[in-house]
Motif scaffolding. Structure first.
Motif, short mmCIF file in Angstrom:
data_model
loop_
_atom_site.label_atom_id
_atom_site.label_comp_id
_atom_site.label_asym_id
_atom_site.label_seq_id
_atom_site.Cartn_x
_atom_site.Cartn_y
_atom_site.Cartn_z
N LEU A 197 40.98 13.52 29.59
CA LEU A 197 42.17 13.21 28.80
C LEU A 197 43.44 13.36 29.64
O LEU A 197 44.37 12.55 29.55
CB LEU A 197 42.25 14.13 27.58
CG LEU A 197 41.28 13.81 26.44
CD1 LEU A 197 41.35 14.89 25.37
CD2 LEU A 197 41.57 12.44 25.83
N ARG A 198 43.48 14.37 30.47
CA ARG A 198 44.65 14.56 31.33
C ARG A 198 44.78 13.42 32.33
O ARG A 198 45.90 12.99 32.63
CB ARG A 198 44.54 15.91 32.05
CG ARG A 198 44.80 17.11 31.15
CD ARG A 198 44.42 18.40 31.84
NE ARG A 198 44.86 19.58 31.08
CZ ARG A 198 44.38 20.79 31.27
NH1 ARG A 198 43.42 21.00 32.18
NH2 ARG A 198 44.84 21.79 30.54
N LYS A 199 43.66 12.95 32.85
CA LYS A 199 43.71 11.84 33.80
C LYS A 199 44.19 10.56 33.13
O LYS A 199 44.92 9.76 33.73
CB LYS A 199 42.31 11.60 34.39
CG LYS A 199 41.89 12.62 35.43
CD LYS A 199 40.47 12.35 35.91
CE LYS A 199 40.36 10.98 36.56
NZ LYS A 199 38.98 10.74 37.06
N LYS A 200 43.81 10.34 31.89
CA LYS A 200 44.16 9.11 31.19
C LYS A 200 45.56 9.14 30.60
O LYS A 200 46.10 8.09 30.24
CB LYS A 200 43.14 8.82 30.09
CG LYS A 200 41.74 8.51 30.64
CD LYS A 200 40.73 8.28 29.51
CE LYS A 200 39.35 7.98 30.09
NZ LYS A 200 38.34 7.71 29.04
N THR A 201 46.13 10.35 30.46
CA THR A 201 47.48 10.46 29.91
C THR A 201 48.37 11.13 30.95
O THR A 201 48.81 10.48 31.89
CB THR A 201 47.46 11.26 28.60
OG1 THR A 201 46.88 12.56 28.82
CG2 THR A 201 46.63 10.54 27.54
#
Length: 222
Positions: A197-201
């Motif tokens: 999630l951190r990578k995608k946001t």
């Protein structure tokens, strides 16, 4: 978002569970009223879909028991019992909505969203945190107005964070959301989902609270 489905017709339950899972809900099944009361008391669910005719008796007792315990879970009755007096009794006992079988899954899902909005005192099905937005009507998420692809579990977790911005969510709560009440999971699976999630946001949007869990911050530096 976790839904407790209380239904003893396993074929119907499987169909509902499959359809709602495709709509990015976590559905967990109980087949008796006793199981439903135990599950709702021991774990955190956002909604309950309740059939009235259960093997251990009329499910009005489930509603009355939960409300007597001051349990505020929204309850959607989904039943073939088309009796006005039964409907009135269920609503008076504390049910929040009453739908007759058969019913289109789109109507069920729409009613679920209405119940959650009402329970959380929201007016819309759009969630926002800084430059991250989520549309619960069409099950889409955008970061900086760019559509991002999320797996079902990533969508479930991100929605939970956005519904509880600024609040710490425990690791146990997130694991139950991701894997179910009695599900087994690898010890690092939550970390993997959070990492993705951190990578995608944006890495700063979900903060690790060491030894406790995680929190989505309402604002973060650009």
């Amino acid at each position: 978002m976790r839904i407790l489905l209380v239904e003893d017709d396993l074929l119907l339950a499987q169909g509902l569970s499959t359809a709602l899972t495709r709509m990015n809900y976590r559905v967990e099944l109980c087949t008796t009223g006793k199981q439903a009361i135990q599950a709702a008391s021991e774990s955190q669910f956002e909604l309950m879909i309740l059939d009235l005719g259960l093997p251990d008796g009329l499910a009005l007792n489930v509603i009355k028991s939960l409300r007597s315990l001051k349990h505020g879970i929204p309850i959607l009755i989904l039943t073939a019992w088309d009796h006005l007096e039964t409907k009135i009794e269920a609503l008076n006992a504390g049910a929040d909505d009453y739908v007759l079988k058969p019913c289109d899954i789109r109507e069920i899902e729409a009613r679920l969203r209405v119940l959650v909005r009402r329970h959380q005192q929201r007016q819309l099905d759009q969630l926002q945190c800084a430059d991250l937005t989520m549309d619960l009507t069409v099950h889409e998420c955008r970061y900086q107005d760019r559509l991002i692809y999320l797996t079902t579990r990533e969508f479930l977790l991100l929605k939970e964070f956005m519904l509880h911005q600024g609040k710490i969510l425990s690791r146990q709560h997130l694991e139950e959301l991701s894997n179910g009440w009695t599900g087994e999971t690898e010890s690092n699976s939550i970390e993997v989902h959070i990492h993705n999630l951190r990578k995608k946001t944006k890495p700063e949007c979900i903060k690790t609270i060491r030894g406790i869990g995680y929190m989505m911050v309402n604002q973060y530096e650009d």
